[in-house]
Write a protein that holds these residues in place. Structure first.
Motif, mmCIF file in Angstrom:
data_model
loop_
_atom_site.group_PDB
_atom_site.id
_atom_site.type_symbol
_atom_site.label_atom_id
_atom_site.label_comp_id
_atom_site.label_asym_id
_atom_site.label_seq_id
_atom_site.Cartn_x
_atom_site.Cartn_y
_atom_site.Cartn_z
ATOM 1 N N HIS A 179 22.713 1.118 12.965
ATOM 2 C CA HIS A 179 23.352 0.729 11.699
ATOM 3 C C HIS A 179 24.360 1.809 11.347
ATOM 4 N N PHE A 180 25.208 1.533 10.321
ATOM 5 C CA PHE A 180 26.178 2.552 9.919
ATOM 6 C C PHE A 180 25.717 3.324 8.685
ATOM 7 N N PHE A 181 24.505 3.026 8.185
ATOM 8 C CA PHE A 181 23.892 3.831 7.134
ATOM 9 C C PHE A 181 22.383 3.664 7.237
ATOM 10 N N CYS A 182 21.647 4.466 6.480
ATOM 11 C CA CYS A 182 20.180 4.446 6.558
ATOM 12 C C CYS A 182 19.637 3.300 5.707
ATOM 13 N N ASP A 183 19.420 2.174 6.327
ATOM 14 C CA ASP A 183 18.847 1.020 5.644
ATOM 15 C C ASP A 183 17.360 0.928 5.970
ATOM 16 N N PHE A 184 16.632 0.157 5.195
ATOM 17 C CA PHE A 184 15.170 0.134 5.303
ATOM 18 C C PHE A 184 14.670 -0.314 6.683
ATOM 19 N N THR A 185 15.050 -1.505 7.113
ATOM 20 C CA THR A 185 14.497 -2.066 8.348
ATOM 21 C C THR A 185 14.802 -1.208 9.586
ATOM 22 N N PRO A 186 16.066 -0.799 9.815
ATOM 23 C CA PRO A 186 16.339 0.026 11.003
ATOM 24 C C PRO A 186 15.576 1.347 11.013
ATOM 25 N N VAL A 187 15.327 1.925 9.825
ATOM 26 C CA VAL A 187 14.599 3.191 9.763
ATOM 27 C C VAL A 187 13.115 2.970 10.039
ATOM 28 N N VAL A 188 12.518 1.965 9.381
ATOM 29 C CA VAL A 188 11.087 1.697 9.539
ATOM 30 C C VAL A 188 10.755 1.301 10.976
ATOM 31 N N GLN A 189 11.678 0.644 11.653
ATOM 32 C CA GLN A 189 11.440 0.244 13.042
ATOM 33 C C GLN A 189 11.264 1.442 13.979
ATOM 34 N N LEU A 190 11.722 2.621 13.564
ATOM 35 C CA LEU A 190 11.590 3.820 14.385
ATOM 36 C C LEU A 190 10.225 4.494 14.220
ATOM 37 N N SER A 191 9.437 4.049 13.239
ATOM 38 C CA SER A 191 8.146 4.673 13.006
ATOM 39 C C SER A 191 7.168 4.317 14.122
ATOM 40 N N CYS A 192 6.338 5.290 14.490
ATOM 41 C CA CYS A 192 5.341 5.036 15.532
ATOM 42 C C CYS A 192 3.970 4.745 14.933
ATOM 43 N N GLY A 193 3.902 4.553 13.608
ATOM 44 C CA GLY A 193 2.646 4.203 12.944
ATOM 45 C C GLY A 193 2.635 2.745 12.520
ATOM 46 N N ASP A 194 1.608 2.383 11.771
ATOM 47 C CA ASP A 194 1.465 1.012 11.278
ATOM 48 C C ASP A 194 2.390 0.821 10.078
ATOM 49 N N THR A 195 3.285 -0.142 10.150
ATOM 50 C CA THR A 195 4.279 -0.358 9.092
ATOM 51 C C THR A 195 4.061 -1.676 8.344
ATOM 52 N N TYR A 196 2.934 -2.348 8.595
ATOM 53 C CA TYR A 196 2.714 -3.672 7.984
ATOM 54 C C TYR A 196 2.736 -3.593 6.457
ATOM 55 N N LEU A 197 2.001 -2.619 5.888
ATOM 56 C CA LEU A 197 1.898 -2.519 4.433
ATOM 57 C C LEU A 197 3.252 -2.256 3.795
ATOM 58 N N ILE A 198 3.991 -1.288 4.329
ATOM 59 C CA ILE A 198 5.275 -0.943 3.714
ATOM 60 C C ILE A 198 6.285 -2.086 3.860
ATOM 61 N N GLU A 199 6.244 -2.816 4.967
ATOM 62 C CA GLU A 199 7.146 -3.952 5.138
ATOM 63 C C GLU A 199 6.794 -5.079 4.171
ATOM 64 N N LEU A 200 5.485 -5.277 3.921
ATOM 65 C CA LEU A 200 5.059 -6.296 2.956
ATOM 66 C C LEU A 200 5.504 -5.921 1.548
ATOM 67 N N VAL A 201 5.300 -4.643 1.194
ATOM 68 C CA VAL A 201 5.715 -4.155 -0.132
ATOM 69 C C VAL A 201 7.236 -4.278 -0.290
ATOM 70 N N ALA A 202 7.975 -3.901 0.748
ATOM 71 C CA ALA A 202 9.436 -3.973 0.696
ATOM 72 C C ALA A 202 9.905 -5.419 0.538
ATOM 73 N N PHE A 203 9.258 -6.350 1.237
ATOM 74 C CA PHE A 203 9.629 -7.767 1.123
ATOM 75 C C PHE A 203 9.397 -8.265 -0.303
ATOM 76 N N CYS A 204 8.251 -7.885 -0.885
ATOM 77 C CA CYS A 204 7.942 -8.299 -2.264
ATOM 78 C C CYS A 204 8.954 -7.717 -3.250
ATOM 79 N N PHE A 205 9.259 -6.426 -3.085
ATOM 80 C CA PHE A 205 10.225 -5.779 -3.978
ATOM 81 C C PHE A 205 11.622 -6.393 -3.823
ATOM 82 N N ALA A 206 12.018 -6.671 -2.569
ATOM 83 C CA ALA A 206 13.340 -7.272 -2.334
ATOM 84 C C ALA A 206 13.422 -8.642 -2.991
ATOM 85 N N SER A 207 12.342 -9.419 -2.891
ATOM 86 C CA SER A 207 12.314 -10.745 -3.506
ATOM 87 C C SER A 207 12.423 -10.635 -5.023
#
Length: 318
Positions: A179-207
């Motif tokens: 990406h050309f800036f630090c956006d949520f999805t491209p950054v979280v995809q680099l994590s080597c841990g479990d990202t299910y909770l944060i992605e769910l929270v982010a989806f709810c907040f975005a909605s």
């Protein structure tokens, strides 16, 4: 803030923003294009904000919100474009983890605040056109300040929660952000841990940040259009429809691209188009908003003319 409890693997790590690196032959063109867009965006929004402050005739709720919008646009685009311009010019695409989080914090907070502010502006126009007798009573100075402050506070509270969750992630794998800036999805995809909770929270907040303001904006404009249809004058109808259609195009583009990037489930095609959609709401919308919302208005044109006359008179004196 962004450095809170970062894991050992994350501390001191750097990300590489790939940006438009796949198009090296367009590097010079993109630099000049983004530089021009940034200059036009700053000039237009600074001009609007200055006119709203300086001219007494623009001290109304509508122009108060337009002035706030211009300030948001200046800060919003400044969180992304200067960094991208420096990368295109120097070729250095590295950014620290803390720097990346800080960029995302301000970008996301300002983008969410703009979502709420656009809905507030549409509500203001709804009251002015559909409920003119109640407009002066409802949209008083205190209520306008509360709406503007509430838009920013809600937006940044939500993003603060999200950034606190992001600070718990561990990054120990590839460090390239497509990406050309630090956006949520491209950054979280680099994590080597479990990202299910944060992605769910982010989806709810975005909605929450996108759909309610968008529906309020859309509903307000539907009522406005219905009221315009009842205007007996053909000239009045054409002028009103011209203004409303311009506003709707900008609002639809802004919200539409946000929904495509943050809410719609990602297919391979949509993932590849994320950068293209992001250009619309991060770069193009801040540039055209001053023209669509302000510089076409008669009151703004008159205020600009008076300011230019004062400037010319001042120059002549000296």
């Amino acid at each position: 803030m962004a450095d809170m409890e970062l894991g050992n693997e994350t501390a001191g790590k750097e990300f590489i923003l790939l940006g438009f690196g796949k198009l090296p032959e367009l590097k010079s063109f993109l630099f000049l294009l983004f530089l021009l867009i940034y200059i036009v965006t700053l000039a237009g929004n600074i001009l609007i904000a200055a006119l709203v402050v300086a001219d007494q005739h623009l001290h109304t709720p509508m122009y108060f919100f337009l002035g706030i919008l211009s300030c948001l646009e200046i800060c919003y685009t400044s969180t992304i474009l200067p960094r991208e311009l420096a990368s295109l010019l120097t070729g250095d695409r590295t950014i620290s983890v803390s720097g990346c989080f800080i960029q995302y914090y301000f970008f996301a907070g300002l983008a969410a605040a703009e979502c709420y502010l656009l809905s507030v502006m549409s509500y203001d126009r709804y009251l002015a056109i559909c409920k003119p007798l109640h407009y002066g009573t409802v949209m008083n100075g205190k209520f306008c300040l509360q709406l503007a402050a509430g838009s920013c506070i809600i937006a940044f509270v939500v993003v603060t929660i999200l950034i606190c969750l992001m600070s718990q992630l561990t990054f120990c794998g590839p460090s390239k952000i497509d990406h050309f800036f630090c956006d949520f999805t491209p950054v979280v995809q680099l994590s080597c841990g479990d990202t299910y909770l944060i992605e769910l929270v982010a989806f709810c907040f975005a909605s929450i940040d996108i759909f309610p303001p968008f529906l309020l904006t859309l509903t307000s404009y539907i009522y406005i259009i219905v009221s315009i249809i009842r205007i007996p004058s053909t000239t009045g109808k054409q002028r009103a429809f011209s203004t409303c259609s311009s506003h709707l195009i900008v609002v639809t583009t802004f919200y539409g691209t946000l929904i495509m990037v943050y809410v719609v489930p990602k297919t391979h095609t949509l993932r590849n188009l994320n950068k293209v959609f992001s250009v619309f709401y991060t770069v193009l919308t801040p540039m055209v908003n001053p023209l669509i919302y302000s510089l076409r208005n008669k009151e703004v044109k008159e205020a600009l003319k008076k300011s230019l006359n004062r400037f010319v008179a001042f120059v002549r004196i000296w």
